[in-house]
Every structure is written in C-alpha cells, then in structure tokens.
Design an enzyme around this catalytic site. Structure first.
Site, PDB file in Angstrom:
ATOM      1  N   THR A 561      41.354  56.466 -15.126  1.00  0.00           N
ATOM      2  CA  THR A 561      42.263  55.895 -14.125  1.00  0.00           C
ATOM      3  C   THR A 561      43.480  55.328 -14.851  1.00  0.00           C
ATOM      4  O   THR A 561      43.550  55.342 -16.076  1.00  0.00           O
ATOM      5  CB  THR A 561      41.610  54.723 -13.370  1.00  0.00           C
ATOM      6  N   LYS A 585      46.394  53.170 -20.361  1.00  0.00           N
ATOM      7  CA  LYS A 585      47.140  52.324 -21.295  1.00  0.00           C
ATOM      8  C   LYS A 585      47.023  50.828 -20.993  1.00  0.00           C
ATOM      9  O   LYS A 585      47.457  50.001 -21.778  1.00  0.00           O
ATOM     10  CB  LYS A 585      48.622  52.705 -21.240  1.00  0.00           C
ATOM     11  N   GLU A 612      42.729  57.575 -28.159  1.00  0.00           N
ATOM     12  CA  GLU A 612      43.767  58.428 -28.755  1.00  0.00           C
ATOM     13  C   GLU A 612      44.760  58.919 -27.706  1.00  0.00           C
ATOM     14  O   GLU A 612      45.947  59.061 -27.970  1.00  0.00           O
ATOM     15  CB  GLU A 612      43.102  59.612 -29.464  1.00  0.00           C
ATOM     16  N   VAL A 615      48.552  57.518 -26.170  1.00  0.00           N
ATOM     17  CA  VAL A 615      49.883  57.869 -26.676  1.00  0.00           C
ATOM     18  C   VAL A 615      49.894  59.337 -27.065  1.00  0.00           C
ATOM     19  O   VAL A 615      49.018  59.781 -27.813  1.00  0.00           O
ATOM     20  CB  VAL A 615      50.249  57.024 -27.928  1.00  0.00           C
ATOM     21  N   GLU A 673      55.523  61.154 -12.369  1.00  0.00           N
ATOM     22  CA  GLU A 673      54.640  60.368 -11.525  1.00  0.00           C
ATOM     23  C   GLU A 673      55.073  60.615 -10.083  1.00  0.00           C
ATOM     24  O   GLU A 673      56.208  61.060  -9.848  1.00  0.00           O
ATOM     25  CB  GLU A 673      54.797  58.874 -11.853  1.00  0.00           C
ATOM     26  N   ASP A 684      56.638  53.077 -19.085  1.00  0.00           N
ATOM     27  CA  ASP A 684      55.532  53.851 -19.648  1.00  0.00           C
ATOM     28  C   ASP A 684      55.720  54.039 -21.155  1.00  0.00           C
ATOM     29  O   ASP A 684      54.790  53.855 -21.947  1.00  0.00           O
ATOM     30  CB  ASP A 684      55.495  55.200 -18.888  1.00  0.00           C
ATOM     31  N   LYS A 688      53.473  52.541 -24.444  1.00  0.00           N
ATOM     32  CA  LYS A 688      52.980  53.333 -25.566  1.00  0.00           C
ATOM     33  C   LYS A 688      53.456  52.738 -26.894  1.00  0.00           C
ATOM     34  O   LYS A 688      52.709  52.693 -27.880  1.00  0.00           O
ATOM     35  CB  LYS A 688      53.446  54.787 -25.442  1.00  0.00           C
ATOM     36  N   GLY A 803      50.454  66.452 -19.538  1.00  0.00           N
ATOM     37  CA  GLY A 803      49.779  67.518 -18.809  1.00  0.00           C
ATOM     38  C   GLY A 803      48.274  67.326 -18.864  1.00  0.00           C
ATOM     39  O   GLY A 803      47.742  66.885 -19.886  1.00  0.00           O
TER      40      GLY A 803
END
Ligand code: ADP
Ligand code: ASP
Ligand code: MG
Length: 826
Positions: A561, A585, A612, A615, A673, A684, A688, A803
């Site tokens: 999620t 994140k 992992e 990012v 998004e 976003d 990261k 993706g």
C-alpha cells in the site's frame, strides 16, 4: 482354515458410514474389490456411540429428553434405511429389529432413571447398539447391490473378552471355536461384522472400548488369517500429526507396528492402540485408507522398519495431571518406585509417563486427570509413614497439562532429535514440565501446559517436517504492484520449492476493506475472486496473527500500500518477529524517531526489514548505498532522477508539444498518480531523497528538503480534472524555460541532490546534454554516487524506475533475499 484364496478384512469407521451417501460410497468400494472373501467390519454411524452414552447419562439424571433423543436415533436409522433399501421387505425387517432394540434400550433407560445410576456394564451394553444397526443396514444394502453371498455375523457370539491390564483381552480359543461353528471354512463372499461389540465371559453384551472397531477388525483379521487388514476412515492415512490441529500434517507412507502402537497410545485417534497386537502375531499388514479419497495410497503398517526419517509422527494427549513425589528420604532407598507404581496399579490408575531424576530426589509421573484423586489417595496411603516422618516432603499434583510425544523407531540412531524437539518448543515459548524418553527410544515425550498444546504441536511439526525455509507470507494492498507480485510469485513458486527448497506460501491477502486467509496457502490463480467471494472484513490484527502461525517457521508481511496507517504497524510486527518487506515510503520518510525505532529493531533481533523498492523500484539503489557505507567508503554526494513519471515527462518535452498535453498523455497511460499533482509537487521525490539520506546516516526529514514544486500555487485547491484544464495556462512559461535551456545546449531534468553535509534539494534543473542525467530514456531512474572510491568516475545505477512489473520484481527480489538470510541457498 481352507486352502482357498485368503480373506481381506476391511473396517469402515463412523464417518465412512455416517449416512446413506457414505454407505453407498462404501458399498462401491466393497463391490470393486476383486478378492472373493471379504470381512467387512463396521462402526456405528458417526456420533451414534456418543449419543448412546449420552442417553445413559441423561437417564441417570432423570432427564426427560432421553426418550425423544432415543426416538431421534431411531429416526436417523429409518431415514438411512429408506434411502438405501429398495425392497419393502428388507426395510420392514430392518425396522422391526430396530424397534425391538429401541424398546430394550428404553427399558434399560427406564430402570437406570429409577436407580439414578448405571453400572459400567449397562453403559457398555447400550453403547454397542450403533454397530448392530449400521452393520445390519449395510448387510441389507449389499444384498441388493452385490451378486454374492452376504452373511451377517454376530460379533457378540464370537468375540468373548475379559478385562486385562491394558484393556480388554480376547479369549482366543473360544473365539476360534465360535467362528468355526458359524462360518463354513469354504465360504466365499462377504461377511458383515458389527465392530466394537463383544461379550463378556458371562455372555453379556459389552464393547472393546472407545474406537474399538479397529480392534474388532484385527481380531477378525487374526481369526480369518487375513492377507491384510484395511482401516477405511476419513483421512488419507496416518498423518504426521492430527490434521485438525496441524494443517500441514502429511501422510506417513509406512509405519512399523511398534511405531503405530506408540502413536496410537499417545493420542493418534486414527487407530486404536490394541489393533496392532493380533496383526503382529500373525504378521498381517494393516493399511489405513481414506474412503472419501480411495485413490490415495494411504499408510501401510507392517513389520518392517524403514530407515528414512527418524521421526514419524507427533501426537498429544490432553487432560493430564502431573504428580510429583519429593523428598530426600527417597535417595538411595531401593524399591521406592516399585512401591509407588505398585500402589497406583492396585488403585487401577494407569500411569502415562514417568520421569525420575537420577538423584532420586523426586519422582514425577503423569496420569489422566480423571484419575488424579484416586492416584493421590493411593500414593498417600502407600507412603503414609514417610510423609508423616518427613522423609518424603511433599506430594504435589497439578492439572491442566498435556503430553506431547514424538515417535519414530529410527530416533535411536539419529543424533539431535531431542535437541530439535526442545529447540522447537523453546522457540515457541512452550515451557516443558517433565520429560521422558521411552527406553525403546521410539518416543520422547514432554509434559506441557495443556493450553499450549496446539502451538507446541505446530512448532514441533514445523521443526521436524517442514523445510526451515518455509515462509508464511501476508500481502497487504494487492493493487497494481501487489497483484503483479502475486502473479510473478505464482509463476516461480513451484520451481523455487523444487529446486531451491524455498517454500513461499501466501497465507493471507488483505485490501483496505477485505481479507482472505488460508491455513495452508491461498491459491494464487483465483485469489481475486476468492477474496470477493470468501473474504472477511479486513482486520489487520487478525491478519498478522494468522500470518505468524505457529505451524510455520517464518512469517513476513509485504505491504504494497502507500498507506501511513499500515506503515505505523511495522514496529509492532517486527517486535513480534514478523519480517517486513515494502515499497511503501511512508515509514522510512516519516518521523525520524519511528524510522530509528525500525532500524533499532532490525539490528537488535533476527528480524528483517527490507525496502529496496522504496527508491528506484527494482533498481539496486538502497543495497548499493548500504554496501558502500558498510565497506567504509566515504560518500560525498548522491544525486539523481528518482521519479519515473517526471523522467518520462521531461524526456518527451522537447518544446514541440505543450507540457500540459504531455502530462495528459502520461496520465492516460497510467504513468502518473491518479492526481498528477502528487508527482509534480516533488513530494514523492523528496521522500525518496529522505530515505537515501537516512540510509547514509543523516538525521533529516521531509522538512529539511528544499523542494521546487511544478504545481502553480493557484492550482493546488482544484480537483484533478480542473487542474489539468487550467494547467495549460502555464504551458508558455514551461516552454520558455525549455527554450532558454535548449539555446545553451542543455535539457530540463527534475533532479534530487544530497550531500554528505545534509543539504538536500529537489527541483527542475538545466543539465548539459552530455550529462548522464540527460541521457536517459522513458521512465529511467538514475542515481550517481560520488564517493571516496568512486570519485573520478562516479558510480551510476540506471534503469527503468517505475511501473508495476519492475517494482513487483524488486519486491520479489527482497523476498528471495529474505529467504537467503534465513538460510536458503539460491
Ligand atoms: P473412524 O471413525 O474412521 O474410526 P476416527 O475419527 O476414529 O475415524 O479417526 C480418524 C481421525 O483421527 C481423523 O479424522 C483425524 O482427525 C484424527 N487423527 C488424530 N491424529 C491423527 C493422525 N496422526 N493421523 C491421522 N488422523 C489423525
Ligand atoms: N463406535 C465406537 C466409538 O465411537 C467404536 C468405533 O467407532 O471404533 O467409539
Ligand atoms: Mg476410530
């Protein structure tokens, strides 16, 4: 006995004859057997024996309901008869006999109600009727279906028993003579025998004890010199543990007689412990088969011991009391144990387990809870003098225990069995109160708290039977990434199990509203339909409890999620020993305190937290950074393009098309998004960057990142569609920025920058066309690490960074990494 083809004895248990449909199934199995001589031993229909015992208890209490319950039993059998018997005459005969039996029972119950107590023999007398009814009914049904001799043999006239130490003992000479009188040695065809019932030496109807039809089968096996005895039941054979308690239990293909006795004695209800003795004596193999799945090969119990696998099964007995006799006066006094067990024997108490410390300071023994008073009285009486004089200090008794036993002939020759048993119990937090190892070394038993039985069984079963690399997996948020991950996993799971011994079992899938749980594993083919059809309301506490099951060695939750509330649960999960894998994140870029707590937990225990994919999707960015740092490299700066969406937009934006137009296309292609502003604000990318910074050891948060948002302030309050309409008004300004850059030979890129001093920024920049950040394609991410070692020529990680496919593969790779951390070799 004749020289004819031998007999096969087949016993059908209560569930195999539970109703007309089951009996029909059993009849087909009987018809399909080519052997011309079959003795069919049958149990009462499921639940009937319990119901008969219950009637007697009710009569003792003068419960008015006894009569109607007896009538209900009659109805149940009449219903079966009318479904099974086509002939009027056969039905009438069955009903007439049944009615006579019901009248007898009613009389007995009436007498019992008057005296308000039933003797043991009255109870046994009533209990045996179920077998008479089922066997008569099946005999009639077979007469209508089979074209051979069908004979109903009254087991009460053949099997005479007397009480013995370990249960009823058959008076063999009488039984042999009685059978010879009633069955022609040259008989061919089917013989129907009611199981469980027998007669005592005075000729009164009695039983072989609960579950005794198995014993009936082996008694008839011995009397008929059968080639084999088949026990048809409702499971695929003897399983490595009771399947109702341990869902992962598996079939044990072969057992020695002694192993079977031991398993049965220690609670494996699938076969009665006395069944083996007559078979051993005559060397008759016993097969356990499933009448609901006759294609399954079942278990063969025989004389041979197979060397493979030290532990064959794990069992438990509940409702055990533990008594402990303690005192220095016992040290060096010969015969204490003898006196103790002599007294218990005289009181008729069977001791299930004994454990004595070599110091002889104490003797501890286990008895069925129901015998505790008798046991205590007997021991106090036997050691009266020692107790009064203080040589024996105490006799303690505690209830509520159970015994867990691991059984296998091969155990004696295999080191480490006990270590593994106690390791598994310790790992599951189960306290062991007493231990005994049978001198045969076929069994090790442990007395544990009765409330922990299931947990203990599952943990021990996992310890012996499952690969240590079996992972229980829960997936939360099966959206695009989660669903793709499940598809990828489905395509590799079998291979990983077969070739890499990594057993990855998705046992739970949850969305924000619903969840699907499965004891073994959710079928990955139709999970989405199953979730809609069988899913329950989502409850993440229950979800975690289920995923972290005692029956499997390791549990991992994969959070796909983007939900902050789910991320807030990681600390809890890690504390409980559940590993966490996530592309979400929120946890790592949120409050620094929380992030620190997760890292602390990860380092302090053996639990793993893998992220992992937070990012660069599947690109090895976090791992690279960690490797650099942990190998002592000095990291000067980390820079890059961290948004696949923004990368795509600026790769395409060459001034020939309005920027808002390109944005619209990106949204239609699903690259942004749902609200493209979530990409354009830079939040976003900043998240990261914070994750990378923290990985570097910097104490920074989102507030410390300087962010250039590409969303003009006046457009922040709109809904997503109006935003797109109004965004066109800013195309000119964006085109201008592009033109200026292009004139100098530069391109526009949305870049994130971080240096070792903690300065962090994200924003739109001009980058020379020859720069690595300029030469990316489509949704590529690129990260450039400038370090002590990679100085002249920085380390660059580049590739598609967005993706569902690559992100899901990154999650999958984290899962495999977890597998290797847990010992799998990939
Ligand atoms: P039947 O009525 O056919 O005699 P039982 O109910 O007496 O059947 O015995 C079969 C049941 O024994 C199974 O349904 C299973 O729940 C239970 N059981 C307990 N331990 C084991 C085991 N180790 N292997 C197989 N079944 C077991
Ligand atoms: N009907 C008896 C019982 O329930 C015997 C058996 O099924 O084996 O105990
Ligand atoms: Mg049984």
């Amino acid at each position: 006995m004749s020289a004819q083809a031998g007999w096969i004895v087949r016993k059908f248990g209560g569930s195999s004859v539970a109703n007309a449909e089951c009996i029909e199934r059993a009849a087909r199995l009987i018809a399909a057997e080519p052997a011309p001589r079959q003795a069919i031993v049958v149990s009462a229909a499921r639940g009937v024996t319990d119901a008969l015992f219950d009637l007697v208890s009710r009569a003792e209490r003068q419960d008015q309901e006894a009569a109607s319950r007896l009538e209900a039993l009659g109805d149940r059998h009449r219903t079966m008869a009318s479904a099974l018997l086509a002939s009027r005459e056969a039905r009438d005969t069955f009903e007439r006999d049944l009615a006579a039996d019901l009248r007898n029972i009613a009389d007995i119950l009436h007498a019992t109600a008057i005296v308000r107590a039933a003797s043991h023999s009255v109870r046994e007398l009533v209990a045996g009727y179920g077998e008479l009814w089922s066997s008569r009914l099946i005999a009639s049904a077979l007469r209508e279906r089979l074209d051979c001799n069908i004979t109903w043999l009254d087991a009460r006239e053949i099997v005479t028993i007397r009480p013995g130490e370990l249960g009823p003992v058959v008076v063999w000479p009488r039984a042999r003579a009685a059978l010879a009188e009633r069955l022609d040695p040259d008989y061919t065809g089917v013989v129907l025998v009611p199981g469980y019932v027998a007669s005592d030496e005075t000729g009164v109807q009695t039983t072989l004890g609960r579950n005794g039809s198995d014993y009936s089968a082996s008694i008839f096996g011995a009397l008929l010199h059968a080639q084999r005895i088949e026990i048809w039941t409702d499971v695929d054979g003897v399983l490595s543990a009771d399947p109702r308690l341990v869902p992962d239990a598996r079939i044990v293909p072969t057992l020695s007689y002694h192993e079977a006795v031991e398993l049965a004695y220690f609670g494996a209800r699938v076969i009665h412990p006395q069944t083996m003795a007559p078979a051993i004596e005559h060397g008759i193999p016993i097969c356990i088969r499933n009448s609901f799945a006759p294609e399954s090969p079942g278990t063969i119990i025989g004389a041979t011991i197979d060397a493979e696998g030290a532990v064959k099964g794990i069992t438990s007995i509940d409702r055990i009391a533990l008594l402990n006799l303690e005192g220095t006066g016992m040290i060096g006094v010969p015969g204490t144990a003898h006196r103790l067990f002599g007294a218990l024997h005289d009181a008729g108490v069977s001791v299930v387990l004994i454990s004595q410390a070599s110091s002889e300071h104490s003797i501890c023994f286990a008895v069925p809870e129901g015998d505790i008073e008798r046991a205590e009285t007997a021991v106090r009486r036997a050691f009266d003098a020692e107790l009064r004089e203080g040589q024996i200090e105490s006799l303690g008794a505690t209830r509520g225990h159970s015994i867990l036993a691991v059984v296998g002939e091969g155990m004696a020759g295999v080191p480490g069995v006990a270590a593994r048993l106690f390791g598994a119990l310790g790992g599951a937090g189960v306290n062991v109160r007493a231990i005994a190892q049978g001198s045969s070394e076929r069994n090790i038993s442990a007395v544990i708290d009765g409330r922990e039985t299931t947990r203990a069984l599952r943990a021990v079963h996992a310890g012996f039977y499952l690969s240590p690399h079996t992972l229980s997996i829960g997936v939360i948020g099966p959206g695009r990434v989660g669903a793709t991950f499940l598809t990828q996993l489905a395509s590799q799971a079998e291979r990983l199990r077969a070739e890499r011994h990594l057993d990855l079992r998705v046992r739970g899938i949850a969305t924000s509203r619903r969840m699907l749980l499965d004891g073994r594993s959710v079928s990955l083919d139709g999970w989405s339909d199953a979730l809609a059809r069988d899913g329950a309301d989502c409850d993440l506490d229950r979800f975690a409890d289920h995923v972290q099951s005692d029956q499997l060695p390791h549990a991992v939750i994969i959070d796909c999620t983007a939900d902050r509330a789910v991320a807030q649960r990681y600390a809890d999960w890690l504390a409980r020993g559940i590993h966490v894998i996530t592309p979400n994140k929120k946890a790592n870029s949120g409050s620094f305190g929380y992030y620190e707590q997760l890292v602390r937990q990860r380092r302090a225990s053996r639990v793993h937290y893998l992220y992992e994919t937070t990012v660069g999707a599947g690109l090895p960015i976090i791992q690279t950074l960690r490797d650099l740092r942990e190998t002592g490299d000095e990291i000067h700066s980390v820079e890059g393009i961290l948004s696949g969406t923004l990368a795509w937009l600026f790769n395409l934006f060459d001034g020939s098309r309005p920027f808002s137009d390109i944005l619209r296309e990106a949204r239609e292609r699903g690259y942004t998004e749902p609200d493209p502003r979530d990409d354009l604000t830079g939040g976003d990318v900043a998240s990261k960057l914070v994750i990378l910074a923290r990985e570097l050891g910097l104490r920074i948060g989102l507030d410390d990142v300087e962010v250039e948002s590409l969303v003009p302030a006046p457009l922040l309050g709109l809904d997503a569609d109006s935003f797109l309409d109004r965004f066109a008004a800013y195309d000119a300004a964006m085109a201008e920025r592009h033109a200026v850059a292009a004139a100098a030979g530069d391109v526009l890129r949305y870049v994130a920058r971080l240096d070792a001093g903690g300065s962090a920024s994200v924003g739109l920049e001009r980058v020379p066309a020859s720069h690595p950040f300029a030469r990316i394609a489509l949704t590529d991410n690129v990260v450039r690490f400038v370090t002590g070692r990679y100085h002249e020529n920085p380390l660059i990680v580049q590739g598609p960074g967005a993706g569902p496919d690559v992100t899901a593969a990154g999650v999958f790779a984290d899962l495999l990494r977890l597998g290797t951390y847990l010992g799998a070799s990939l």
